[in-house]
Design an enzyme around this catalytic site. Sequence first.
Site, mmCIF file in Angstrom:
data_model
loop_
_atom_site.group_PDB
_atom_site.id
_atom_site.type_symbol
_atom_site.label_atom_id
_atom_site.label_comp_id
_atom_site.label_asym_id
_atom_site.label_seq_id
_atom_site.Cartn_x
_atom_site.Cartn_y
_atom_site.Cartn_z
ATOM 1 N N ASP A 124 -32.611 8.610 34.634
ATOM 2 C CA ASP A 124 -32.625 8.376 33.189
ATOM 3 C C ASP A 124 -31.441 7.538 32.714
ATOM 4 O O ASP A 124 -31.346 7.228 31.532
ATOM 5 C CB ASP A 124 -32.644 9.708 32.423
ATOM 6 C CG ASP A 124 -34.060 10.213 32.204
ATOM 7 O OD1 ASP A 124 -34.985 9.569 32.723
ATOM 8 O OD2 ASP A 124 -34.244 11.224 31.516
ATOM 9 N N ASP A 126 -38.593 -34.029 7.864
ATOM 10 C CA ASP A 126 -39.016 -33.146 8.952
ATOM 11 C C ASP A 126 -39.656 -31.899 8.376
ATOM 12 O O ASP A 126 -40.706 -31.462 8.800
ATOM 13 C CB ASP A 126 -37.800 -32.706 9.783
ATOM 14 C CG ASP A 126 -37.258 -33.837 10.605
ATOM 15 O OD1 ASP A 126 -38.048 -34.725 10.948
ATOM 16 O OD2 ASP A 126 -36.049 -33.835 10.885
ATOM 17 N N GLY A 157 -45.070 -27.153 19.388
ATOM 18 C CA GLY A 157 -46.498 -26.954 19.209
ATOM 19 C C GLY A 157 -47.203 -28.271 18.932
ATOM 20 O O GLY A 157 -48.257 -28.566 19.478
ATOM 21 N N MET A 158 -46.587 -29.130 18.100
ATOM 22 C CA MET A 158 -47.170 -30.432 17.760
ATOM 23 C C MET A 158 -47.287 -31.316 18.992
ATOM 24 O O MET A 158 -48.290 -31.975 19.216
ATOM 25 C CB MET A 158 -46.303 -31.133 16.706
ATOM 26 C CG MET A 158 -46.533 -30.642 15.307
ATOM 27 S SD MET A 158 -48.244 -30.839 14.803
ATOM 28 C CE MET A 158 -48.281 -32.620 14.604
#
Lengths: 508, 467
Positions: free
Chosen positions: A36, A294, A429-430
Amino acid sequence: MKLAYWMYAGPAHIGTLRIASSFKNVHAIMHAPIGDDYFNVMRSMLSRERDFTPVTTSVVDRNVLARGSQEKVVDNIIRKDAEEHPDLIVLTPTCTSSILQEDLHNFVERAQLEAKGDVMLADVNHYRYNELQAADRTLDQIVQYYIEKARKRGELAEGKTAKPSVNIIGTTTLGFHNNHDCTELKRLMADLGIEVNTLIPEGASVKDLKKMSQAWFNLVPYRELGLTTARYLEEQFGTPYIDITPMGVVETARCIRKIQQVINAQGAEVDYENFINEQTLHVSQAAWFSRSIDCQNLTGKKAVVFGDNTHAAAITKILAREMGIHVVWAGTYCKYDADWFREQVSEYCDEVLISEDHGEIGDAIARVEPSAIFGTQMERHVGKRLDIPCGVIAAPIHVQNFPIGYKPFMGYEGTNQITDLIYNSFTLGMEDHLLEIFGGHDTKEVITRGISADSDLNWTKDGQAELNKIPGFVRGKVKRNTEKFARDRGFKEINAEVLYAAKEAVGA
Amino acid sequence: MTVAQQPEALSFECETGNYHTFCPISCVAWLYQKIEDSFFLVIGTKTCGYFLQNAMGVMIFAEPRYAMAELEEGDISAQLSDYEELKRLCLQIKRDRNPSVIVWIGTCTTEIIKTDLEGLAPKLESEIGIPIVVARANGLDYAFTQGEDTVLAAMANRCPDKAPVAETEKIERNAIAKLLNFGKKKEDVAQDESEYVDHPPLVLFGSLPDPVVTQLTLELKRQGIKVSGWLPAKRFTELPVLEEGYYVAGVNPFLSRTATTLMRRRKCKLIGAPFPIGPDGTRAWIEKICSVFGITPKGLDEREAQIWAGLEDYVKLIRGKSVFFMGDNLLEVSQARFLIRCGMTVHEIGIPYMDKRYQAAELALLEKTCQEMNSPLPRIVEKPDNYNQLQRIYELKPDLVITGMAHANPLEARGINTKWSVEFTFAQIHGFTNARDMLELVTRPLRRNNNLKDLGWDKLVREEAKI
C-alpha cells in the site's frame, strides 16, 4: 459493489500523505498491508524527488489480523521518532486498517508518551472521503493542532505584521503544476508589495504554523484544498480569505482587486489598477492574443472541458470569455462540490456534466465531436482514440505533466502558458485535418532501398509468426538484422530458430 | 545435497518485513495479457484500484480485460449480499466481454471481512456458465510476483485430466489435420515425432511472454525433449492436460505454491532445478531436466560458451563490481547467481520470501558459483527492513543497487547507481537468448555513468539533507 476501471480522485490516505509529505520534517506512518506504500513510488517517480519520501508502513499482516497490532504501531512510531527526529508523525489509516477498527487513537497517545516529536492520527473516513477531501481535512487538522498547541503554551503570535501579508494555503506535492504556481504566486505577491507570511503545506515547517494568525489575509488558490483551513483561521482570528483562483486574465485581475479591497479595509491604501492594466496589456500576452488573428480563427470552435473544480472552471471561463471558443460542455469529477462548479460555469457553456465515470465522459466527447479537449490524462487517451487533440489541465496526471521548465497555470505568466496550451491544441488539430484533405504529406509512394527490399530469403510460417510477435516499432530492424544474419551464414530459409540465433549473435 | 552440511554455508537472516514492494494484485497486469480469453476482477477498495491504475501506466487506456469490483460501505457492513453483488457484476462482464474465464482476485479487504469467495464461486459459476477461478493475491500474505503464484496454483486445479472423450476427439481432430496436410507436409509430421526422445510428458509452469515460451521450448527440443504444455497457456481453454505421474518444472523462482499444488493435488513429479535465468542457469535447468529423463545433453558446452562470448562486452563493464539487492520480486537469488558468474560481488540478497525447498537447486548453484568464482557468500535477508538496508548501503557503497522505484531516485541523488527492479519482472530475461537483455538492464546505469562521468554531478542533494 461497483464495477470500476479508472478513478479520477484517489483514496483518502493519498490525500493525507500528500499533506504530510509536503511539510518539511513530517513523517507519515501508514497502518497498511504490504504494497500500500505505492505513494512513495508516485512521489519519487512523478515529481522526481531527490529525497526519500517520508512515509513508512506499519505492516498489517496475518499476525495483526489474528492478534491485533498490539505494540507494533507504537514501536514503529517510536522507532521512526528516534531515527529521523521528525517534528510530527502522522499515523495514517488506510481502507484496510479502517475495517480492523483498532483503537489507533490509543496507539497515538501511548506513542506520544515516549516520542520526542508530536504524534497525530489522521482523522479521515476512508469510505466517505476521497483524496482531495482528505487532503483538505488533514491540512486543517494539522493547522488546528499547532494553533491550539501554541495557544496552550502562550506562544501564539500576537497581532498582524507591519506590512500587508498573506498566507498562501494549499500548494502540495503531487499537485498539478503546484510548484510552478507557487513560484508565480510568490512573485505576484512581491509585485503587489505583499509579504508572504507562510506558504503551506509545501516546504513549510509545522513550527511556522503558529504565526499564521499574523497574516492580513489568506489566499486559497485551489478550490479543493485549503478552504477548511481558511475558514478555521477566519473563525479564530477574523482573518479574511480570498478564494478566487488567479487563473486567466480576468480572474487574476478579479483576485488582485479582491486583495486590494481586503487589505485596504485594514488600512493599507493600495491601488492596483495600474498594475493590472500594465500586466494585462503588456506583460501577459493573453489579452493581445485574444485580439490577434490567430485567436480570431478559433472563434466558435467547439471544445469540451473536464477536470477538477479549480482547473475545469478556470479553463472554461478562459475559453469562453477570453477566446470566444464555444464550450459545448464543461464537467468536473468533484461530485461533492458540484453546486459550486455549476454556479461558476453555467453561463459559459451549453451544458454542465458532473460525473466520476470515465465511460460517460468518453461518450459525451464522442457525441459532440469537439475540435479540442481540455481534460485529464484519461481524456487525452479518449482524444487519441477519436483523433481529437487534448490539452491536459488537471490531475490525474503522468510524469510528463511534471515539467522541469517553468510552467505555472496561475498569475500572468500562467496566462501565457495557458494560451500556448490552448492554441497548440487547436492548430495541431487543424494541421491533421488539412493533411487528411490533401491526402498526407506526400502522396508519392516511398521506395526505400533497404536491405530487405528485395529479399531472396524465405520466411517459414513459424518464423513469420515469431516475427509478428515482436513489437511493431522494432520489427523492421529485427527483420533486417535476421536476414543479414541468415544471408551471411547461407541460410535459405528463416524459421523461429534462425530468428533467435540471430538475436543471440547480433543482439537484434 | 543439503546446504547446512557445507563448511561455509549461505547465511539466512530475517528482518522486520518493513520493505517496499508492489501489491500482488499487480499480477493481473501481465496475466490478463498472457491469458487472452480471461477477465480479471479484483474485489477490493479504491486503494487497490488506485495502485493498479498507476502501476499499469498506459496499459490502463487500452481497454484492459480487468476491472475492480469496488467495495462500498454497504458491502463492508454486510448490508448488501456479496453473492447478489458479484452476480450482477459478473453478468455485466459476461455481456460486455464474454470471457472464457473470470478470475476473482481476493484482496486484503475480502480477507478481513471474510468474504467466502471460494464458496461463492462454484455456485455462481454454475449459474452464469463461465468458470470462475479464485486467487487470494493480497498484501497481507504475499508480495508482488507471488500474486502470479496464487493465480497459477488456482489454475492448476482447472487443468483437464485427459478425459477419454477428449482423447478420441483429439485423435479425430488429428486425423482431420493429417488429412488436410496430406500430400503437403506428410513427412514433416512423421519427422516431428522422431525428433523427440521417448520420455514421460513434461509440463512447464510460469507465465512468460510468448516469444520466450517458444525459445525455451525450442531449447528443450534440441535435446529431444517435448514440452507437452505450459501452465498458463495462451488461452484458458488451452490449459495443459495434467495426469498423475506427469513431470513438471518451474521457470520462475516465485512459484512455490503452484509447485506444491501440482505435486500434492495433481500428483505430478516436480523437477527441482535452478531457473533458466542467465546462460549458466539455463544450462543447469536443461541439464537437470535431461538427467531426470536419462538423456545426455548435447552441445550445451559450446552453446553456453558461445552465449558468454556474445556477452563479453557487457560482462567487462560489471566484472569486479559489487551489487546489492534490496529485494522485492523473488527473482533475486537467480539474478545474484548469474551476476556472480559474471564476476560481480554480491553484498546482500534481500528477498520478500525464501522457499528453501522450491529454490533448493538454485541455492546450491549459487553456493557452487560463489566457490568457483572465489566470491564471498552473500547474506540472504528475508523480509528485509528498507531503513536498515539503506544504512548498510551507505556503509558498503555498492557499485549498483537493484531496488524498487521508491528508493531509486533518492539513491541516485546520493551518488549511488540503481537499477529499478520491476523492469526485470517485465523484461524478457529467460533462456540463452535473453541473457543479453538482462545484462542490458544491469549495465545501463554503468553505461550511463561512462557517458556522464566527467561532469562531476554525482551527489545532487544538499549536505544538510542527510542526517
